[in-house]
Design a protein around this motif. Structure first.
Motif, PDB file in Angstrom:
ATOM      1  N   ASP A  23       1.150  -3.006   6.941  1.00 14.03           N
ATOM      2  CA  ASP A  23       2.095  -4.354   6.591  1.00 14.03           C
ATOM      3  C   ASP A  23       3.573  -3.916   6.650  1.00 14.03           C
ATOM      4  OD1 ASP A  23       3.350  -6.390   5.228  1.00 14.03           O
ATOM      5  OD2 ASP A  23       1.385  -7.057   4.860  1.00 14.03           O
ATOM      6  N   PRO A  24       4.333  -4.656   7.702  1.00 13.77           N
ATOM      7  CA  PRO A  24       5.738  -4.131   7.785  1.00 13.77           C
ATOM      8  C   PRO A  24       6.572  -4.565   6.350  1.00 13.77           C
ATOM      9  CG  PRO A  24       5.323  -6.018   9.011  1.00 13.77           C
ATOM     10  CD  PRO A  24       3.972  -5.633   8.436  1.00 13.77           C
ATOM     11  N   ARG A  25       6.021  -5.251   5.549  1.00 14.82           N
ATOM     12  CA  ARG A  25       7.040  -5.531   4.594  1.00 14.82           C
ATOM     13  C   ARG A  25       7.263  -4.430   3.270  1.00 14.82           C
ATOM     14  NH1 ARG A  25       3.703 -10.878   2.676  1.00 14.82           N
ATOM     15  NH2 ARG A  25       2.077  -9.329   3.355  1.00 14.82           N
ATOM     16  N   GLY A  26       5.954  -3.272   3.467  1.00 18.73           N
ATOM     17  CA  GLY A  26       5.997  -2.270   2.489  1.00 18.73           C
ATOM     18  C   GLY A  26       7.023  -1.352   2.699  1.00 18.73           C
ATOM     19  N   THR A  27       7.702  -0.960   1.869  1.00 18.29           N
ATOM     20  CA  THR A  27       8.681   0.087   1.686  1.00 18.29           C
ATOM     21  C   THR A  27       8.681   1.264   0.971  1.00 18.29           C
ATOM     22  OG1 THR A  27      10.308  -1.098   0.235  1.00 18.29           O
ATOM     23  CG2 THR A  27      10.566  -1.736   2.622  1.00 18.29           C
ATOM     24  N   ARG A  28       7.873   0.942  -0.430  1.00 19.07           N
ATOM     25  CA  ARG A  28       7.738   2.027  -1.284  1.00 19.07           C
ATOM     26  C   ARG A  28       6.238   2.358  -1.258  1.00 19.07           C
ATOM     27  NH1 ARG A  28      12.200   2.197  -4.779  1.00 19.07           N
ATOM     28  NH2 ARG A  28      13.962   1.469  -3.479  1.00 19.07           N
ATOM     29  N   LEU A  29       5.780   3.731  -1.937  1.00 18.29           N
ATOM     30  CA  LEU A  29       4.380   4.053  -2.013  1.00 18.29           C
ATOM     31  C   LEU A  29       4.180   4.902  -3.413  1.00 18.29           C
ATOM     32  CD1 LEU A  29       1.734   4.649  -0.684  1.00 18.29           C
ATOM     33  CD2 LEU A  29       2.859   6.661   0.199  1.00 18.29           C
ATOM     34  N   GLY A  30       3.293   4.301  -3.933  1.00 23.48           N
ATOM     35  CA  GLY A  30       2.701   5.032  -5.177  1.00 23.48           C
ATOM     36  C   GLY A  30       1.226   5.524  -4.899  1.00 23.48           C
ATOM     37  N   LEU A  31       1.086   6.885  -5.249  1.00 21.82           N
ATOM     38  CA  LEU A  31      -0.431   7.475  -5.001  1.00 21.82           C
ATOM     39  C   LEU A  31      -0.643   8.476  -5.951  1.00 21.82           C
ATOM     40  CD1 LEU A  31       0.308   9.251  -1.347  1.00 21.82           C
ATOM     41  CD2 LEU A  31      -1.261   7.353  -1.938  1.00 21.82           C
ATOM     42  N   ALA A  32      -1.936   8.350  -6.419  1.00 22.63           N
ATOM     43  CA  ALA A  32      -2.510   9.246  -7.380  1.00 22.63           C
ATOM     44  C   ALA A  32      -4.126   9.335  -7.173  1.00 22.63           C
ATOM     45  CB  ALA A  32      -2.352   8.559  -8.912  1.00 22.63           C
ATOM     46  N   ALA A  33      -4.711  10.544  -7.312  1.00 22.68           N
ATOM     47  CA  ALA A  33      -6.098  10.888  -7.596  1.00 22.68           C
ATOM     48  C   ALA A  33      -6.431  11.484  -8.678  1.00 22.68           C
ATOM     49  CB  ALA A  33      -6.208  11.625  -6.099  1.00 22.68           C
ATOM     50  N   GLN A  34      -7.678  11.184  -8.990  1.00 16.43           N
ATOM     51  CA  GLN A  34      -8.329  11.693 -10.299  1.00 16.43           C
ATOM     52  C   GLN A  34      -9.621  12.279  -9.915  1.00 16.43           C
ATOM     53  OE1 GLN A  34      -7.022  11.920 -13.531  1.00 16.43           O
ATOM     54  NE2 GLN A  34      -5.186  11.094 -13.029  1.00 16.43           N
ATOM     55  N   GLU A  35      -9.981  13.498 -10.379  1.00 11.36           N
ATOM     56  CA  GLU A  35     -11.540  14.017  -9.980  1.00 11.36           C
ATOM     57  C   GLU A  35     -12.308  14.014 -11.146  1.00 11.36           C
ATOM     58  OE1 GLU A  35     -10.731  18.057  -8.901  1.00 11.36           O
ATOM     59  OE2 GLU A  35      -9.270  17.301  -7.192  1.00 11.36           O
ATOM     60  N   ASP A  36     -13.520  13.692 -11.042  1.00  9.35           N
ATOM     61  CA  ASP A  36     -14.612  13.548 -11.788  1.00  9.35           C
ATOM     62  C   ASP A  36     -15.611  14.992 -12.007  1.00  9.35           C
ATOM     63  OD1 ASP A  36     -16.148  13.096  -9.930  1.00  9.35           O
ATOM     64  OD2 ASP A  36     -16.752  11.182 -10.421  1.00  9.35           O
ATOM     65  N   GLY A  37     -15.237  15.969 -11.213  1.00  9.95           N
ATOM     66  CA  GLY A  37     -16.137  17.060 -10.997  1.00  9.95           C
ATOM     67  C   GLY A  37     -16.943  16.990  -9.811  1.00  9.95           C
ATOM     68  N   VAL A  38     -16.950  16.057  -9.252  1.00 10.29           N
ATOM     69  CA  VAL A  38     -17.871  15.692  -8.160  1.00 10.29           C
ATOM     70  C   VAL A  38     -17.129  15.033  -6.935  1.00 10.29           C
ATOM     71  CG1 VAL A  38     -19.896  14.785  -7.080  1.00 10.29           C
ATOM     72  CG2 VAL A  38     -20.152  15.844  -9.228  1.00 10.29           C
ATOM     73  N   ARG A  39     -16.577  13.675  -7.383  1.00 10.67           N
ATOM     74  CA  ARG A  39     -15.873  12.855  -6.568  1.00 10.67           C
ATOM     75  C   ARG A  39     -14.486  12.795  -7.120  1.00 10.67           C
ATOM     76  NH1 ARG A  39     -19.574   7.707  -6.993  1.00 10.67           N
ATOM     77  NH2 ARG A  39     -19.195   8.579  -9.019  1.00 10.67           N
ATOM     78  N   THR A  40     -13.575  12.404  -5.914  1.00 11.40           N
ATOM     79  CA  THR A  40     -11.997  12.028  -6.151  1.00 11.40           C
ATOM     80  C   THR A  40     -11.837  10.561  -5.929  1.00 11.40           C
ATOM     81  OG1 THR A  40     -11.172  14.137  -5.449  1.00 11.40           O
ATOM     82  CG2 THR A  40      -9.606  12.456  -5.504  1.00 11.40           C
ATOM     83  N   TRP A  41     -11.186   9.963  -7.237  1.00  8.44           N
ATOM     84  CA  TRP A  41     -10.861   8.446  -7.093  1.00  8.44           C
ATOM     85  C   TRP A  41      -9.481   8.315  -6.817  1.00  8.44           C
ATOM     86  CZ3 TRP A  41     -14.840   5.176  -8.535  1.00  8.44           C
ATOM     87  CH2 TRP A  41     -16.016   6.060  -9.271  1.00  8.44           C
ATOM     88  N   LEU A  42      -9.043   7.677  -5.737  1.00  9.72           N
ATOM     89  CA  LEU A  42      -7.877   7.528  -4.960  1.00  9.72           C
ATOM     90  C   LEU A  42      -7.189   6.105  -5.154  1.00  9.72           C
ATOM     91  CD1 LEU A  42      -5.215   9.028  -3.234  1.00  9.72           C
ATOM     92  CD2 LEU A  42      -6.590   7.846  -1.498  1.00  9.72           C
ATOM     93  N   THR A  43      -6.156   5.932  -5.596  1.00  8.89           N
ATOM     94  CA  THR A  43      -5.320   4.645  -5.662  1.00  8.89           C
ATOM     95  C   THR A  43      -4.178   4.830  -4.984  1.00  8.89           C
ATOM     96  OG1 THR A  43      -6.257   4.414  -7.842  1.00  8.89           O
ATOM     97  CG2 THR A  43      -4.147   2.992  -6.792  1.00  8.89           C
ATOM     98  N   GLU A  44      -3.721   4.050  -4.040  1.00  9.09           N
ATOM     99  CA  GLU A  44      -2.588   3.954  -3.221  1.00  9.09           C
ATOM    100  C   GLU A  44      -1.786   2.602  -3.400  1.00  9.09           C
ATOM    101  OE1 GLU A  44      -3.799   5.754   0.147  1.00  9.09           O
ATOM    102  OE2 GLU A  44      -4.248   3.775   1.251  1.00  9.09           O
ATOM    103  N   ILE A  45      -0.470   2.218  -3.917  1.00  8.09           N
ATOM    104  CA  ILE A  45       0.008   1.192  -4.081  1.00  8.09           C
ATOM    105  C   ILE A  45       1.407   1.123  -3.091  1.00  8.09           C
ATOM    106  CG2 ILE A  45       1.155  -0.702  -5.469  1.00  8.09           C
ATOM    107  CD1 ILE A  45      -0.405   0.838  -7.831  1.00  8.09           C
ATOM    108  N   LEU A  46       1.235   0.002  -2.257  1.00 10.44           N
ATOM    109  CA  LEU A  46       2.393  -0.056  -1.836  1.00 10.44           C
ATOM    110  C   LEU A  46       3.142  -1.359  -2.021  1.00 10.44           C
ATOM    111  CD1 LEU A  46       0.115   1.229   0.433  1.00 10.44           C
ATOM    112  CD2 LEU A  46       1.578   0.523   2.376  1.00 10.44           C
ATOM    113  N   ALA A  47       4.390  -1.337  -1.759  1.00  8.18           N
ATOM    114  CA  ALA A  47       5.492  -2.456  -2.420  1.00  8.18           C
ATOM    115  C   ALA A  47       6.700  -2.730  -1.659  1.00  8.18           C
ATOM    116  CB  ALA A  47       5.459  -2.492  -3.863  1.00  8.18           C
ATOM    117  N   ALA A  48       7.141  -3.890  -1.688  1.00  9.90           N
ATOM    118  CA  ALA A  48       8.462  -3.990  -1.269  1.00  9.90           C
ATOM    119  C   ALA A  48       9.240  -4.714  -2.722  1.00  9.90           C
ATOM    120  CB  ALA A  48       8.590  -5.179  -0.274  1.00  9.90           C
ATOM    121  N   PRO A  49      10.222  -3.787  -3.181  1.00 12.90           N
ATOM    122  CA  PRO A  49      10.881  -4.157  -4.564  1.00 12.90           C
ATOM    123  C   PRO A  49      11.721  -5.446  -4.157  1.00 12.90           C
ATOM    124  CG  PRO A  49      11.254  -1.881  -4.308  1.00 12.90           C
ATOM    125  CD  PRO A  49      10.537  -2.283  -2.776  1.00 12.90           C
ATOM    126  N   ALA A  50      11.872  -6.153  -5.320  1.00 13.67           N
ATOM    127  CA  ALA A  50      12.668  -7.212  -5.398  1.00 13.67           C
ATOM    128  C   ALA A  50      14.081  -6.685  -5.584  1.00 13.67           C
ATOM    129  CB  ALA A  50      12.094  -8.481  -6.194  1.00 13.67           C
TER     130      ALA A  50
END
Length: 461
Positions: A310-337
């Motif tokens: 999406d060309p509107r996105g300018t900022r990025l937040g990333l984080a990953a958490q492990e549970d010993g077997v798998r990794t849970w990933l969240t990525e947030i893209l945003a255009a601050p006001a």
């Protein structure tokens, strides 16, 4: 020897002992056989190759694969039983065993299925309409069909819904397209089907050569940058506040054992609660052996790629958490006001453009109406209530009538951008000759951080 052992104690019997509601799917068994054979060639089978083998045969978007090598080969039933996750989280499975010079390679593929999607051939006829459809599970609603075309454009297809049944049609164009089915749960949207179709070209029989890199969120950031660069889009800037929000969501998913956008709050609520004002935001969630594998799964989804691109996105937040077997990933893209230097001028331009698009003349600015509107915008913001649209103790419309207008109407908008004024309810009435505009930037409990409170009053002499 393996064949005799396999007949003596079938995989289906073992599966039922581990998960009584599991059903064996021949398509998954074929994928498991390929998975087991690949395991003979390398120490760790590739998750992308597993998805490819499963999605050659089914709609399943997120298969899980497990393998083990056991000696002597006669121990394979115990090895297979040990591969099933606890607690059981699958609806269907496929299993296979292959001889490995006195040992046995055991492979298991499992999938979760909440819906029944109609079968779809991989190779289809260019230009011949296809029927797409299925039946949603009882916990799902609002089906969507998304396609990434051979040219890379991402589109939503019209969908007909009748109870839990849904259907659509598609006329394939030449090349490889990716189809995706989404539906809504109590915890937000979920991908329930993913399939490639080949129109007028032969279907690929081999998984992609590219390997999933090992690594953490920094590798994911580079993966996202490469995807965007391929479309000529600029680099996203990492945002510490978005990183913190992403980390909290990944922890919630890991603790709940569920890939979900609303646990219980959706992205908009979380952004507002954190005081992060933006004009656009999107969130992608992924699950994999590591963060890069989770990102690879995200990239297969047209709906998720649409957020990344999406060309509107300018900022990025990333984080990953492990549970010993798998990794849970969240990525947030945003255009601050950001606070526009002259929001009133920008609003007047937005109003004029919207009226012109409908063949209507622009309305003239009126200093007296501007004064009323400024007071109304401040009153609304202080009350944290768009209904408090008043000036000098009177509703804004009545203030305009008292000042000499023969007819008037007022609109209140809590916006993230001056362009949102184009949604004003009374904008397209051809009677209007004059307009007053008032604005006030404020952070409030109900409406979040940095919102632009807009009061507009239209009048005819």
């Amino acid at each position: 020897m393996i064949a005799a052992l396999f007949a003596a104690a079938t995989a289906a019997q073992i599966a039922i002992e581990q998960c009584p509601k599991l059903v064996e799917d021949p398509a998954l068994t074929a994928a498991a056989a390929t998975f087991a054979e690949a395991s003979l060639l390398r120490a760790k089978p590739d998750a992308r190759a597993l998805r490819f083998e499963v999605q050659k045969r089914t709609w399943d978007p997120a298969p899980e694969g497990f393998f083990a090598k056991v000696a002597p080969a006669s121990q394979w039933p115990d090895a297979l039983a040990g591969l099933f996750p606890k607690p059981c989280r699958a609806a269907a499975f496929g299993a296979a065993v292959r001889d490995a010079e006195g040992a046995a390679i055991v492979a298991l593929v499992i999938v979760s299925r909440e819906s029944q999607l109609e079968p779809l051939a991989r190779e289809v006829v260019e230009g011949k309409p296809l029927r797409l459809g299925g039946t949603l599970g009882s916990n799902l609603s609002d089906p969507e069909l998304v396609i990434e075309t051979p040219s890379g454009t991402i589109e939503r297809l019209p969908v007909s819904v009748n109870g839990f049944r849904f259907s659509s049609t598609l006329t394939p164009i030449r090349g490889v397209s990716t189809l995706e089915v989404l539906a809504r749960t109590n915890h937000g949207p979920r991908v329930i089907g993913l399939r490639k179709i080949y129109a007028g070209v032969p279907a690929s029989q081999e998984p992609p050569d590219e390997k999933i890199p090992e690594g953490d969120a920094s590798v994911v950031e580079r993966q996202i940058a490469a995807i965007r660069a391929g479309r000529g889009l600029p680099l996203l800037l990492r945002d510490p506040m978005l990183d913190a929000l992403a980390a909290a969501q990944s922890r919630r998913m890991r603790n709940a054992g569920e890939l979900a956008h609303a646990l219980p709050d959706d992205l908009e609520t979380r952004l507002d609660r954190a005081g992060y004002a933006c004009i656009w935001a999107g969130e992608n969630l992924g699950l994999g052996a590591n963060a890069a594998a989770a990102q690879s799964a995200i990239e297969q989804s047209p709906a998720h790629r649409a957020i990344l691109l999406d060309p509107r996105g300018t900022r990025l937040g990333l984080a990953a958490q492990e549970d010993g077997v798998r990794t849970w990933l969240t990525e947030i893209l945003a255009a601050p006001a950001g606070q526009v230097k002259d929001p009133v001028a920008a609003i007047r331009a937005a109003l004029a453009a919207a009226r012109a698009a409908h063949g209507l003349r622009p309305v003239a600015a009126d200093a007296a109406l501007d004064k009323f509107a400024r007071e109304a915008a401040l009153t609304m913001a202080l009350a944290d209530d768009p209904a408090a649209l008043s000036s000098e103790g009177r509703p804004l419309r009545e203030a305009a009538l008292a000042a000499g207008a023969t007819t008037a109407a007022a609109d209140a908008i809590v916006a993230t951008s001056p362009s949102d004024a184009a949604s004003a309810e009374h904008l397209l009435d051809p009677r209007w000759k004059r307009v007053g505009v008032g604005t006030h930037y404020a952070t409030t409990v109900k409406h979040g951080a940095g919102r632009l409170w807009i009061a507009i009053v239209f009048a005819a002499p």
